[in-house]
Write an enzyme that holds these catalytic residues in place. Structure first.
Site, PDB file in Angstrom:
ATOM      1  N   GLU A 265       0.847  -1.202   0.000  1.00 22.74           N
ATOM      2  CA  GLU A 265       0.000   0.000   0.000  1.00 22.74           C
ATOM      3  C   GLU A 265       0.879   1.248   0.000  1.00 22.74           C
ATOM      4  O   GLU A 265       1.953   1.238   0.607  1.00 22.74           O
ATOM      5  CB  GLU A 265      -0.900   0.014   1.248  1.00 22.74           C
ATOM      6  CG  GLU A 265      -1.900  -1.135   1.233  1.00 22.74           C
ATOM      7  CD  GLU A 265      -2.806  -1.166   2.470  1.00 22.74           C
ATOM      8  OE1 GLU A 265      -2.740  -0.249   3.303  1.00 22.74           O
ATOM      9  OE2 GLU A 265      -3.572  -2.138   2.586  1.00 22.74           O
ATOM     10  N   HIS A 288      -7.747   1.549   1.910  1.00 27.11           N
ATOM     11  CA  HIS A 288      -7.644   1.135   3.327  1.00 27.11           C
ATOM     12  C   HIS A 288      -8.421   2.100   4.243  1.00 27.11           C
ATOM     13  O   HIS A 288      -7.873   2.647   5.188  1.00 27.11           O
ATOM     14  CB  HIS A 288      -6.167   1.058   3.769  1.00 27.11           C
ATOM     15  CG  HIS A 288      -5.968   0.148   4.952  1.00 27.11           C
ATOM     16  ND1 HIS A 288      -4.844  -0.623   5.124  1.00 27.11           N
ATOM     17  CD2 HIS A 288      -6.758  -0.108   6.029  1.00 27.11           C
ATOM     18  CE1 HIS A 288      -4.949  -1.307   6.253  1.00 27.11           C
ATOM     19  NE2 HIS A 288      -6.100  -1.010   6.823  1.00 27.11           N
TER      20      HIS A 288
END
Ligand code: NAI
Length: 405
Positions: A265, A288
């Site tokens: 990420e 997220h």
């Protein structure tokens, strides 16, 4: 060192929700605020007067910072993760570290519910098309969620919340967990993962990131899922083999997915996000944000502030991630002394020797240990507590001693 008469000072960094300052000030603590995440050198300079510090994910509390501090008793991570703190070094210094692991449970559960409907009605794609002028008015492939089966993998805090919400919308719920769990409502436990995969119209993942859950959903598991079913992952990126999911989507075996967490990420909002899932149809990708709501931030602020209050005022370590957890009710008419010491043979004998020489009247004593430290909570007649604390703090293996009331 005892500090019963000092008003504990607390420093809150990184724009922690204002509810934390409000709650802590109402308890009589002095609270200072800083909006940024100080680096190591600045932390060493500013932290010495504080008894507690609250951080979010950007402030790194290193061993060097911890070793420079003698007054700090506890650290609050106003977030979920605690890997920005050197937990072992904090423990060696007798500093308890708290976090707020479940304050965003409901936020994640709500996102999952929204995604089930969005996938079932292809909302992502239809929305994008409408924005570019394409009118896709068709019922083909669009279904209600009512009466469908939701399979929840990991029936913990989030999984069980999803279960309750999904049943309220008329879904049948089955779940798989490695630990025996009480089914809520009419939910039913599946004895095998493959049984759940074969029966579910939607599969949602709510397991922790541990070695056993690494790649737990790959090609074999995806093939076991019903043709035309959907996968939702708002747990951790390592749980699903993304390349296998891409194949299953391209072959239309899986009709769509919603993914909030990824193997890699971006470290910040400035970094570009790249995933093999980009550009595929009926695929919802979110950065997220499962737990990122204003309510969750407020709830985190209140939860960690409460941990500070209980730790600083009555010595409760319940919820501390690096300390033996002790939560004892307050005894009227006594004072409480707290001692953190190295967990080595003979320490308790030394402490009890001091108590016996002082002829102290101990109303209650409780010791909890782990492999490194012992945490001793002692309720003593008030006239004797300062003397005892002073003597016990002189022991070579005492790490920290304080009197809380
Ligand atoms: P939890 O610890 O309450 O529940 C996890 C459940 O998974 C437990 O019941 C456990 O027994 C079960 N489990 C463990 N290994 C398993 C396995 N191999 N197979 C089946 N079940 C297994 O955790 P919680 O709070 O419900 O969180 C679940 C996940 O959600 C975590 O990975 C967490 O990191 C993630 N999360 C994601 C957020 C986001 O923003 N997307 C926000 C908050 C949490």
């Amino acid at each position: 060192m005892t500090n019963a008469n000092l008003k504990p000072k607390i420093l809150l960094l990184e724009n922690i929700h204002p509810i934390a300052k409000e709650r802590l000030e109402a308890e009589g603590f002095v609270v200072d605020l800083l909006t940024h995440a100080p680096d190591e050198a600045e932390l060493i300079k500013i932290l010495p007067p504080y008894t507690a510090v609250g951080i979010r994910s950007k402030t790194e509390i290193t061993k060097k910072v911890l070793e420079s501090l003698n007054n700090l008793s506890c650290i609050g991570c106003f977030c979920i993760g605690t890997n920005q703190v050197d937990l072992a070094a904090a423990k060696e210094k007798g500093i308890a570290v708290f976090n707020a692991p479940h304050s965003n449970t409901r936020s994640v559960a709500e996102l999952v519910i929204a995604e089930m409907i969005a996938l079932s009605r292809q909302l992502g794609d239809r929305n994008s098309k409408a924005h570019i002028g394409e009118w896709v008015k068709s019922a083909e492939g669009s279904k209600e969620v009512r009466g469908k089966t939701l399979g929840i993998i990991g029936y913990g805090h989030i999984g069980s919340q999803v279960s309750v919400l999904a049943e309220a919308m008329g879904l049948k719920v089955i779940f798989f967990d490695t630990v025996k769990k009480l089914p809520l409502g009419n939910a039913r436990s599946s004895s095998h993962l493959s049984e759940l995969l074969a029966e579910s119209d939607f599969v949602t993942l709510h397991v922790p990131e541990v070695p056993e859950t690494m790649n737990m959903i790959g090609k074999d598991q995806l093939l076991k899922m019903k043709k035309g079913s959907y996968l939702i992952n708002a747990s951790r990126g390592s749980v699903v083999v993304i390349e296998d999911l891409v194949e299953a989507l391209k072959s239309k075996h899986i009709a769509g997915c919603a993914v909030d967490v990824f193997p890699v990420e971006p470290a910040s909002n400035k970094e570009k996000f790249v995933s093999p899932l980009q550009g595929l149809s009926n695929v919802i990708l979110t950065p997220h944000i499962g737990g990122s709501t204003e309510e969750a931030q407020k709830s985190i602020g209140a939860e960690v502030a409460e941990s500070f209050r209980r730790f600083l005022k009555i010595g409760s370590t319940s919820g501390a991630v690096n300390f033996p957890n002790v939560d004892l009710p307050v005894k009227m008419g006594t004072s409480r002394m707290l001692n953190v010491h190295k967990n080595e043979p003979g320490v308790l004998g030394e402490i009890n020797g001091i108590i016996s020489v002082a002829g102290a009247n101990i109303e209650g004593q409780y010791l909890s240990t782990d492999n490194r430290i012992g945490y001793l909570v002692m309720d003593v007649h008030s006239s004797q507590v300062d003397l005892l604390a002073a003597e016990i703090s002189k022991l070579k293996r005492s790490i920290r001693t304080r009197v809380v009331y």
